[in-house]
Design a protein around this motif. Structure first.
Motif, short mmCIF file in Angstrom:
data_model
loop_
_atom_site.label_atom_id
_atom_site.label_comp_id
_atom_site.label_asym_id
_atom_site.label_seq_id
_atom_site.Cartn_x
_atom_site.Cartn_y
_atom_site.Cartn_z
N SER A 1 0.82 -1.22 0.00
CA SER A 1 0.00 0.00 0.00
C SER A 1 0.84 1.26 0.00
N LEU B 1 -2.55 8.92 0.90
CA LEU B 1 -3.95 8.71 0.59
C LEU B 1 -4.82 9.72 1.32
N HIS C 1 -7.42 10.95 3.80
CA HIS C 1 -7.88 10.45 5.09
C HIS C 1 -9.08 11.27 5.59
N LEU D 1 -8.64 6.09 7.35
CA LEU D 1 -9.15 5.87 6.01
C LEU D 1 -10.63 5.48 6.06
N ALA D 2 -11.31 5.63 4.94
CA ALA D 2 -12.73 5.30 4.87
C ALA D 2 -12.94 3.84 5.25
N ASP E 1 -15.34 1.73 4.94
CA ASP E 1 -15.99 0.83 3.98
C ASP E 1 -15.04 0.43 2.86
N ARG E 2 -13.99 1.22 2.65
CA ARG E 2 -12.98 0.92 1.62
C ARG E 2 -11.79 0.18 2.21
N TRP E 3 -11.43 0.52 3.42
CA TRP E 3 -10.26 -0.06 4.08
C TRP E 3 -10.72 -0.77 5.35
N ARG E 4 -11.06 -2.03 5.21
CA ARG E 4 -11.58 -2.80 6.33
C ARG E 4 -10.44 -3.51 7.07
N ASP F 1 -9.76 -7.18 6.36
CA ASP F 1 -9.16 -7.53 5.08
C ASP F 1 -7.64 -7.40 5.09
#
Length: 259
Positions: free
Chosen positions: A160, A166, A168, A176-177, A179-182, A185
């Motif tokens: 990454s 990125l 923030h 970070l958002a 829903d995009r950065w879980r 995961d």
């Protein structure tokens, strides 16, 4: 300079943005540093809980409540931390990862995630907190006790860092958002007492809540190449910032009329 890590490990760090160095400290030494951390926390007493608001949302449903103990600039509270800051076992690896002989301190911070209630950290880069011109800043997370997944070990997104800074969300912290950065995961980096996890300040990372019955005790050292300059002073209050941990500061200049 690279004798403490292999060429393969150095290549992995360049490609993935993180490297777990096993057994940098011995088990007994790690245990002594754990005692130093908990003794420091006891001396400081109960202070403000630094848990991010976004972290409480992240932990909802996992634990009833979350808490965190921490202390900035630990080397000003205990000489044990000051000695470890300049230990060649650490500074030689740091220099190899920076790609040069010189290592300069940015700041230190102790984290204790209490058992069963230890707070998580949502996914983020460290860059927004202290952006630098050349992005040389990196972190070393010293583990003073074991950090398996259930204790909320650090999680990273390999590679990454290559995407650069990125965007923030700023709501009292930078993250970070979700829903995009879980968090679930991301790749877990379980560690044992004595291990040190290195990562760049552009590497996306976070950690889960401590759901175990034992505290998770870590010490964070942020370091940089002394020729890399900060773009603002938002983190300028850190005590000891600019201290040389290895080598020299080639940018240092004497003040006219002094000495």
């Amino acid at each position: 300079m690279t004798e403490r890590i292999s060429a393969h490990a150095l290549k992995s760090y360049r490609e993935n943005g993180f490297l777990l160095v096993k057994n940098l400290l011995g088990k007994e030494e790690a245990a002594r540093m754990r005692e130093e951390c908990h003794a420091l926390a006891a001396r400081l007493g109960a202070g403000p809980d630094p848990t991010w608001a976004s972290a409480r949302e992240l932990a909802a449903g996992s634990v009833e409540r979350t808490t965190l103990r921490h202390c900035h600039d630990t080397q000003f509270h205990s000489a044990a931390f000051a000695r470890l800051l300049t230990d060649p076992r650490f500074t030689d690896v740091a220099a190899a990862l920076l790609g040069g002989p010189n290592v300069q301190l940015h700041h230190t911070k102790m984290f204790i995630k209490p058992p069963e209630t230890g707070s998580p950290f949502p996914m983020h880069q460290d860059h927004p907190y202290f952006p630098h011109a050349r992005h040389s800043v990196a972190a070393a997370v010293f583990h003073f006790d074991d950090a398996p997944r259930e204790k909320g070990c650090v999680r990273v997104v390999p590679g990454s860092h290559r995407a650069g800074p990125l965007a923030h969300i700023e709501d009292g912290s930078w993250h970070l958002a979700p829903d995009r950065w879980r968090l679930e995961d991301a790749e877990p980096c379980p560690a044992e007492a004595g291990d040190v996890l290195f990562f760049t300040y552009l590497t996306v990372h976070g950690s889960g809540p401590n759901a175990s019955d034992e505290a998770r005790t870590t010490w964070l050292v942020q370091f940089r190449d002394p020729e890399d300059r900060p773009l603002d002073d938002r983190h300028g209050e850190s005590l000891g910032q600019g201290m040389m941990l290895r080598g020299v500061d080639p940018t240092a200049r004497g003040e006219v009329g002094r000495g």
